[in-house]
Motif scaffolding. Sequence first.
Motif, PDB file in Angstrom:
ATOM      1  N   PRO A   1       0.774  -1.273   0.053  1.00  0.00           N
ATOM      2  CA  PRO A   1       0.019  -0.109   0.123  1.00  0.00           C
ATOM      3  C   PRO A   1       0.991   1.464  -0.096  1.00  0.00           C
ATOM      4  CG  PRO A   1      -0.844  -1.552   1.413  1.00  0.00           C
ATOM      5  CD  PRO A   1       0.253  -2.164   0.973  1.00  0.00           C
ATOM      6  N   GLU A   2       1.311   1.883   1.032  1.00  0.00           N
ATOM      7  CA  GLU A   2       1.938   2.978   1.291  1.00  0.00           C
ATOM      8  C   GLU A   2       3.577   2.850   0.762  1.00  0.00           C
ATOM      9  OE1 GLU A   2       1.544   5.529   4.341  1.00  0.00           O
ATOM     10  OE2 GLU A   2      -0.454   4.987   4.769  1.00  0.00           O
ATOM     11  N   GLY A   3       4.231   1.916   1.520  1.00  0.00           N
ATOM     12  CA  GLY A   3       5.749   1.694   1.027  1.00  0.00           C
ATOM     13  C   GLY A   3       6.122   0.418   0.656  1.00  0.00           C
ATOM     14  N   GLY A   4       5.086  -0.494   1.055  1.00  0.00           N
ATOM     15  CA  GLY A   4       5.371  -1.821   0.713  1.00  0.00           C
ATOM     16  C   GLY A   4       6.407  -2.538   1.575  1.00  0.00           C
ATOM     17  N   VAL A   5       7.147  -3.452   0.821  1.00  0.00           N
ATOM     18  CA  VAL A   5       8.162  -4.384   1.442  1.00  0.00           C
ATOM     19  C   VAL A   5       9.335  -3.415   2.190  1.00  0.00           C
ATOM     20  CG1 VAL A   5       9.673  -6.351   1.251  1.00  0.00           C
ATOM     21  CG2 VAL A   5       7.612  -6.408   0.345  1.00  0.00           C
ATOM     22  N   ARG A   6       9.703  -2.670   0.947  1.00  0.00           N
ATOM     23  CA  ARG A   6      10.965  -1.866   1.543  1.00  0.00           C
ATOM     24  C   ARG A   6      10.750  -0.792   2.637  1.00  0.00           C
ATOM     25  NH1 ARG A   6      13.889   2.362  -2.720  1.00  0.00           N
ATOM     26  NH2 ARG A   6      15.344   3.032  -1.157  1.00  0.00           N
ATOM     27  N   ALA A   7       9.560  -0.223   2.790  1.00  0.00           N
ATOM     28  CA  ALA A   7       9.089   0.519   3.985  1.00  0.00           C
ATOM     29  C   ALA A   7       9.145  -0.392   5.298  1.00  0.00           C
ATOM     30  CB  ALA A   7       7.631   1.001   4.120  1.00  0.00           C
ATOM     31  N   TRP A   8       8.712  -1.782   5.100  1.00  0.00           N
ATOM     32  CA  TRP A   8       8.546  -2.682   6.319  1.00  0.00           C
ATOM     33  C   TRP A   8      10.120  -2.850   6.769  1.00  0.00           C
ATOM     34  CZ3 TRP A   8       5.265  -2.105   9.974  1.00  0.00           C
ATOM     35  CH2 TRP A   8       3.996  -1.802   9.478  1.00  0.00           C
ATOM     36  N   VAL A   9      11.021  -3.162   5.779  1.00  0.00           N
ATOM     37  CA  VAL A   9      12.315  -3.590   5.737  1.00  0.00           C
ATOM     38  C   VAL A   9      12.961  -2.344   6.744  1.00  0.00           C
ATOM     39  CG1 VAL A   9      14.377  -3.661   4.833  1.00  0.00           C
ATOM     40  CG2 VAL A   9      12.362  -5.072   4.177  1.00  0.00           C
ATOM     41  N   THR A  10      12.683  -1.141   6.251  1.00  0.00           N
ATOM     42  CA  THR A  10      13.254  -0.129   7.082  1.00  0.00           C
ATOM     43  C   THR A  10      12.656  -0.003   8.611  1.00  0.00           C
ATOM     44  OG1 THR A  10      13.127   1.390   4.938  1.00  0.00           O
ATOM     45  CG2 THR A  10      13.256   2.614   7.025  1.00  0.00           C
ATOM     46  N   VAL A  11      11.430  -0.236   8.658  1.00  0.00           N
ATOM     47  CA  VAL A  11      11.096  -0.253  10.277  1.00  0.00           C
ATOM     48  C   VAL A  11      11.620  -1.494  10.922  1.00  0.00           C
ATOM     49  CG1 VAL A  11       9.007  -0.900  11.659  1.00  0.00           C
ATOM     50  CG2 VAL A  11       8.727   0.576   9.660  1.00  0.00           C
ATOM     51  N   ALA A  12      11.947  -2.465  10.446  1.00  0.00           N
ATOM     52  CA  ALA A  12      12.660  -3.658  10.973  1.00  0.00           C
ATOM     53  C   ALA A  12      14.162  -3.369  11.181  1.00  0.00           C
ATOM     54  CB  ALA A  12      12.599  -4.877   9.932  1.00  0.00           C
ATOM     55  N   GLY A  13      14.694  -2.636  10.342  1.00  0.00           N
ATOM     56  CA  GLY A  13      16.014  -2.291  10.573  1.00  0.00           C
ATOM     57  C   GLY A  13      16.202  -1.301  11.715  1.00  0.00           C
ATOM     58  N   ALA A  14      15.202  -0.327  11.768  1.00  0.00           N
ATOM     59  CA  ALA A  14      15.134   0.861  12.586  1.00  0.00           C
ATOM     60  C   ALA A  14      15.077   0.162  14.214  1.00  0.00           C
ATOM     61  CB  ALA A  14      14.329   1.840  12.704  1.00  0.00           C
ATOM     62  N   TRP A  15      14.144  -0.784  14.378  1.00  0.00           N
ATOM     63  CA  TRP A  15      13.838  -1.517  15.458  1.00  0.00           C
ATOM     64  C   TRP A  15      15.055  -2.416  15.816  1.00  0.00           C
ATOM     65  CZ3 TRP A  15      14.095  -6.664  17.068  1.00  0.00           C
ATOM     66  CH2 TRP A  15      13.443  -6.805  18.359  1.00  0.00           C
ATOM     67  N   LEU A  16      15.724  -3.054  14.895  1.00  0.00           N
ATOM     68  CA  LEU A  16      16.835  -3.621  15.259  1.00  0.00           C
ATOM     69  C   LEU A  16      17.945  -2.790  15.952  1.00  0.00           C
ATOM     70  CD1 LEU A  16      17.335  -6.155  12.296  1.00  0.00           C
ATOM     71  CD2 LEU A  16      16.722  -6.680  14.852  1.00  0.00           C
ATOM     72  N   GLU A  17      18.160  -1.733  15.273  1.00  0.00           N
ATOM     73  CA  GLU A  17      19.255  -0.541  15.886  1.00  0.00           C
ATOM     74  C   GLU A  17      18.798  -0.280  17.230  1.00  0.00           C
ATOM     75  OE1 GLU A  17      20.775   2.979  17.001  1.00  0.00           O
ATOM     76  OE2 GLU A  17      18.629   2.842  16.222  1.00  0.00           O
ATOM     77  N   LEU A  18      17.582   0.223  17.468  1.00  0.00           N
ATOM     78  CA  LEU A  18      17.027   0.603  18.884  1.00  0.00           C
ATOM     79  C   LEU A  18      17.293  -0.646  19.756  1.00  0.00           C
ATOM     80  CD1 LEU A  18      14.090   2.736  18.008  1.00  0.00           C
ATOM     81  CD2 LEU A  18      16.458   3.640  18.647  1.00  0.00           C
TER      82      LEU A  18
END
Length: 89
Positions: A1-18
């Motif tokens: 929808p908005e960002g697709g897989v690329r957006a969710w991979v970014t969210v997952a990467g940010a979560w891992l960093e935090l």
Amino acid sequence: PEGGVRAWVTVAGAWLELFISFGLVNSFGALEDYFVRAYLTKTSLSAIGWVASVQSFLIYAVGPFIGTPFDRGYFYHLILAGAALYTFS
């Protein structure tokens, strides 16, 4: 929808960093105990404890300065600089 897989991979990467950053800060008590008993036996707890205080402060303090270049597209520059700084510190 908005960002697709690329957006969710970014969210997952940010979560891992935090996850890594806050995990290191929150577990510093165990590391401090190890440092006092095995590595820095002649150093006071307060002299060792400031390391965790500065680290947790810097997580939040650099946000306003790092956020602007990040939003302007300098992601890879920030990652490389951060990796070098983290490696050599």
